[in-house]
Enzyme design. Structure first.
Site: not given
Length: 320
Positions: A151-153
């Site tokens: 999700p960060y990426a």
């Protein structure tokens, strides 16, 4: 680079504070913005800011991009360096995702929207190599298809696309730089070398996730700052995306041997399961950054690790 007034978001962070100091050293004025989010201790971020706060050319604003009134803040700004965001892969899953959506996507969109119609020279967005995921084509060039695996990426890639959209639709002069595993003094406590050195100095085992055969392309913070500044000054950079990698790619197990040389003592290792979202390899093709930005890393891995190790010894003394 001629005199400018820069806005640096995330100015109290690992990279943002050192970018701020470099700008001030070079004779520029800086408006620094930071929200002091709870990613790690506020006291550490305040230490990062000490030198800047003592400089006459620095003005600090504590606020959050997700709700701040940004229009007036941008009135006299020449260049925006957008480094603020929610960092780290492992905390971005599940309930943690809301902070990433807010601080990486919404915050970036609000800042870009506030830049509409302003006479900016440049808007430099600090992206991440995590957008490549486990793309099989290596080394990764900017033309490699992103395959984000966390999700960060995904939020970092979404913010990149927002930059492109605001440039195409409203003429905001954006450029994105993708950072590859940055290290050095002031590194965040959740990042690998900080955790490694802390464990060593505490005579505890270093946690290694997975087999240790994964590779990383490490980039020293001073080289990242230099590349980020180049992205703000080279006319041909506008609209581009550039990999900033240090050319210090190494297998993690080999890195452990190098660490023993740096710290001049045996180190203990604790092997742990691979973490969700962690990619197996990173490797930057920096041809484009070399050609357009004149980017050329100056600090090798052994030298950079020694610098961070010296800083960590001081950090441990302060934190004790």
């Amino acid at each position: 680079m001629s005199h400018m007034i820069a806005l640096v978001t995330g100015c109290a962070g690992f990279i943002g504070s050192q970018l701020t100091e470099r700008l001030l050293k070079d004779g520029h004025e800086v408006v620094g913005l930071d929200a002091f989010t709870s990613t790690y201790e506020r006291s550490a971020k305040e230490r990062n800011l000490r030198a800047a706060l003592n400089h006459a050319g620095f003005h600090f604003v504590e606020t959050n991009l997700t709700h701040a009134e940004l229009g007036g803040m941008l009135d006299n700004i020449d260049v925006v360096f957008h480094l603020a965001g929610e960092p780290g892969v492992r905390a971005s899953w599940g309930e943690g995702f809301a902070a990433y959506a807010q601080n990486n996507v919404l915050a970036t969109e609000r800042l870009l929207d506030a830049c509409r119609g302003k006479p900016l020279q440049r808007f430099v967005y600090a992206g991440s190599s995590s957008v490549y995921g486990d793309a099989p084509e290596m080394p990764w060039a900017e033309t490699t298809l992103p395959q984000p695996r966390s999700p960060y990426a995904i939020t970092k890639l979404a913010a990149e696309h927002l930059c492109q959209a605001y440039r195409a639709s409203f003429g905001v002069p954006t450029v994105a730089v993708r950072y590859f595993t940055v290290y050095g003094p002031r590194q965040r406590p959740d990042m690998a070398f900080h955790r490694f050195f802390k464990a060593i100095l505490s005579d505890k085992p270093i946690p290694i996730f997975g087999s240790g055969e994964q590779t990383r392309d490490f980039t020293y913070v001073d080289d990242i700052v230099a590349g980020t500044l180049a992205a703000a000054s080279v006319p041909e950079a506008i609209g581009g995306v550039f990999n900033l990698g240090g050319g210090s790619r190494i297998v993690l197990n080999d890195l452990l041997v190098l660490l023993e040389d740096v710290v001049e003592r045996p180190i203990k290792i604790s092997r742990l399961p691979k973490q969700a979202g962690d990619v197996r390899h990173t490797w930057a093709d920096t041809t484009l950054a070399q050609t357009v930005l004149g980017f050329q890393p100056q600090v090798g891995l052994a030298e950079g690790l020694r610098n961070e190790y010296l800083w960590m010894q001081d950090w441990m003394t302060i934190e004790a």
